[in-house]
Design an enzyme around this catalytic site. Structure first.
Site, PDB file in Angstrom:
ATOM      1  N   HIS A 118      -0.924 -10.805  -5.310  1.00 49.87           N
ATOM      2  CA  HIS A 118       0.508 -10.510  -5.202  1.00 49.87           C
ATOM      3  C   HIS A 118       1.375 -11.562  -5.890  1.00 49.87           C
ATOM      4  O   HIS A 118       2.344 -11.243  -6.571  1.00 49.87           O
ATOM      5  CB  HIS A 118       0.907 -10.396  -3.739  1.00 49.87           C
ATOM      6  CG  HIS A 118       0.117  -9.374  -3.001  1.00 49.87           C
ATOM      7  ND1 HIS A 118       0.077  -8.050  -3.393  1.00 49.87           N
ATOM      8  CD2 HIS A 118      -0.697  -9.466  -1.924  1.00 49.87           C
ATOM      9  CE1 HIS A 118      -0.711  -7.382  -2.561  1.00 49.87           C
ATOM     10  NE2 HIS A 118      -1.191  -8.215  -1.673  1.00 49.87           N
ATOM     11  N   ASP A 132      -3.365  -2.728  -4.771  1.00 46.84           N
ATOM     12  CA  ASP A 132      -2.326  -3.748  -4.546  1.00 46.84           C
ATOM     13  C   ASP A 132      -1.489  -3.952  -5.812  1.00 46.84           C
ATOM     14  O   ASP A 132      -0.262  -4.047  -5.746  1.00 46.84           O
ATOM     15  CB  ASP A 132      -2.974  -5.097  -4.196  1.00 46.84           C
ATOM     16  CG  ASP A 132      -3.420  -5.191  -2.744  1.00 46.84           C
ATOM     17  OD1 ASP A 132      -2.992  -4.371  -1.923  1.00 46.84           O
ATOM     18  OD2 ASP A 132      -4.206  -6.113  -2.449  1.00 46.84           O
ATOM     19  N   HIS A 184      -9.416  -1.908  -4.210  1.00 45.58           N
ATOM     20  CA  HIS A 184      -8.274  -2.283  -3.371  1.00 45.58           C
ATOM     21  C   HIS A 184      -7.335  -3.223  -4.129  1.00 45.58           C
ATOM     22  O   HIS A 184      -6.111  -3.136  -3.992  1.00 45.58           O
ATOM     23  CB  HIS A 184      -8.695  -2.923  -2.048  1.00 45.58           C
ATOM     24  CG  HIS A 184      -7.514  -3.168  -1.181  1.00 45.58           C
ATOM     25  ND1 HIS A 184      -6.917  -2.166  -0.443  1.00 45.58           N
ATOM     26  CD2 HIS A 184      -6.722  -4.267  -1.029  1.00 45.58           C
ATOM     27  CE1 HIS A 184      -5.835  -2.651   0.148  1.00 45.58           C
ATOM     28  NE2 HIS A 184      -5.686  -3.924  -0.183  1.00 45.58           N
ATOM     29  N   HIS A 199       0.845  -1.214   0.000  1.00 49.90           N
ATOM     30  CA  HIS A 199       0.000   0.000   0.000  1.00 49.90           C
ATOM     31  C   HIS A 199       0.879   1.264   0.000  1.00 49.90           C
ATOM     32  O   HIS A 199       0.556   2.251  -0.648  1.00 49.90           O
ATOM     33  CB  HIS A 199      -0.960  -0.006   1.187  1.00 49.90           C
ATOM     34  CG  HIS A 199      -1.779  -1.264   1.262  1.00 49.90           C
ATOM     35  ND1 HIS A 199      -2.289  -1.743   2.434  1.00 49.90           N
ATOM     36  CD2 HIS A 199      -2.146  -2.156   0.284  1.00 49.90           C
ATOM     37  CE1 HIS A 199      -2.948  -2.874   2.186  1.00 49.90           C
ATOM     38  NE2 HIS A 199      -2.863  -3.145   0.894  1.00 49.90           N
TER      39      HIS A 199
HETATM   40 ZN    ZN Z   1      -3.765  -4.789  -0.076  1.00 53.83          ZN
END
Ligand code: ZN
Length: 308
Positions: free
Chosen positions: A266, A243, A239, A82
């Site tokens: 991720h 990311d 969100h 973040h």
């Molecule tokens: Zn996140």
């Protein structure tokens, strides 16, 4: 003005908060960085010589539920995504991030506090031009139902993200975010989220020790457990875009390209970056000279400091 020059912060930033996963109260200090130094993390609780971790996709280690980077001494810092997204969006190229625990504080679960802090410290132009990464060829990673790809796009970044959940409230949502014209505010302030039924399993992995309704959205069936509900309708997918933007910052330069993903995260983003950089013919550096700059009068919302 001078959007194509590298940038750092004008003054040091001090923040504190708890780590989402380790639950430890952590002090964070962000110092200006010299040109061409990139984003560098420094663990102040670890002895000198071993405590520097460069923010680079190659240093990413087991990116499960957060992005963690590790140096050659095995020293790590996690949940950097973040803060990295705040650097991406605010155009910060160089900074030293000092932290006294192995995790960046989660703050409110979004990038809001980081962005506010960067804006109040001020942004300093540096003498060197930014280098952008221009995508030359499409690269794609597929894993079962999940996929992510990056393909060429002139002088901009588009993140096209689809989330697919069985949960009736999150369900399938897709959003295309274009950096030059998109609303960064609603990306920055979108919080991390989880399903209520996953909490026990996440905690059994030793994660989310600092998690609470103050720093994450918790969804139980078709209810949001946080008192005030969502900040906006697209908060879940926004969100995920946040990311993704933070993970792209690990390229070391901003990217001109179009990212498309369904059920990305991720780990998948990191696989894409590794694959993308494994072949020199996939990309090249691009430098935008000041004279090429045309955005000044184009009405881009301030402070998009990242593109020409
Ligand atoms: Zn996140």
């Amino acid at each position: 003005m001078h959007q194509n020059f590298q940038k750092t912060i004008k003054e040091a930033i001090q923040l504190e908060g708890v780590g989402l996963h380790n639950g430890i109260k952590t002090n964070l200090s962000i110092e200006p960085g010299v040109a061409n130094s990139g984003i560098v993390f420094k663990r102040t609780d670890i002895e000198k010589g071993k405590n520097i971790i460069e923010a680079n996709y190659q240093n990413v280690s087991s990116p499960i539920l957060c992005t963690k980077i590790k140096n050659s001494h095995g020293v790590t810092v996690s949940t950097i995504e973040h803060l990295m997204a705040a650097f991406y969006g605010e155009g910060i190229d160089n900074a030293i991030v000092e932290v006294d625990s192995p995790e960046i504080p989660i703050m409110d679960g979004s990038a809001f506090d980081f962005v506010e802090a960067i804006r109040s410290a001020g942004i300093q132009n540096q003498k060197h031009l930014k280098k952008f990464i221009k995508v030359l060829k499409k690269v794609e990673i597929k894993e079962g139902n999940k996929h992510i790809s990056i393909e060429p796009l002139a002088n901009d970044l588009i993140i096209d993200f689809e989330v697919v959940y069985e949960n009736p409230l999150i369900r399938t949502r897709r959003k295309t975010f274009k950096l030059s014209t998109g609303d960064l505010t609603s990306i920055y302030n979108s919080r991390t989220f989880c399903l209520y039924e996953d909490i026990d399993q996440i905690k059994s992995q030793g994660l989310a020790k600092g998690g609470s309704l103050d720093n994450a959205i918790v969804v139980k069936a078709n209810k949001i457990l946080n008192d005030d509900g969502l900040r906006h309708r697209d908060e879940f997918v926004n969100h995920k875009i946040l990311d993704c933007m933070g993970d792209l910052m690990l390229l070391g330069s901003r990217v001109f390209g179009h990212v498309k993903t369904s059920q990305g995260g991720h780990q998948l983003t990191n696989k894409l970056l590794r694959e993308f950089f494994s072949d020199k013919t996939n990309w090249e550096f691009q430098i935008l000279e000041e004279k090429e700059k045309t955005h000044k009068d184009s009405g881009y919302p301030s402070p998009i400091a990242v593109i020409a």
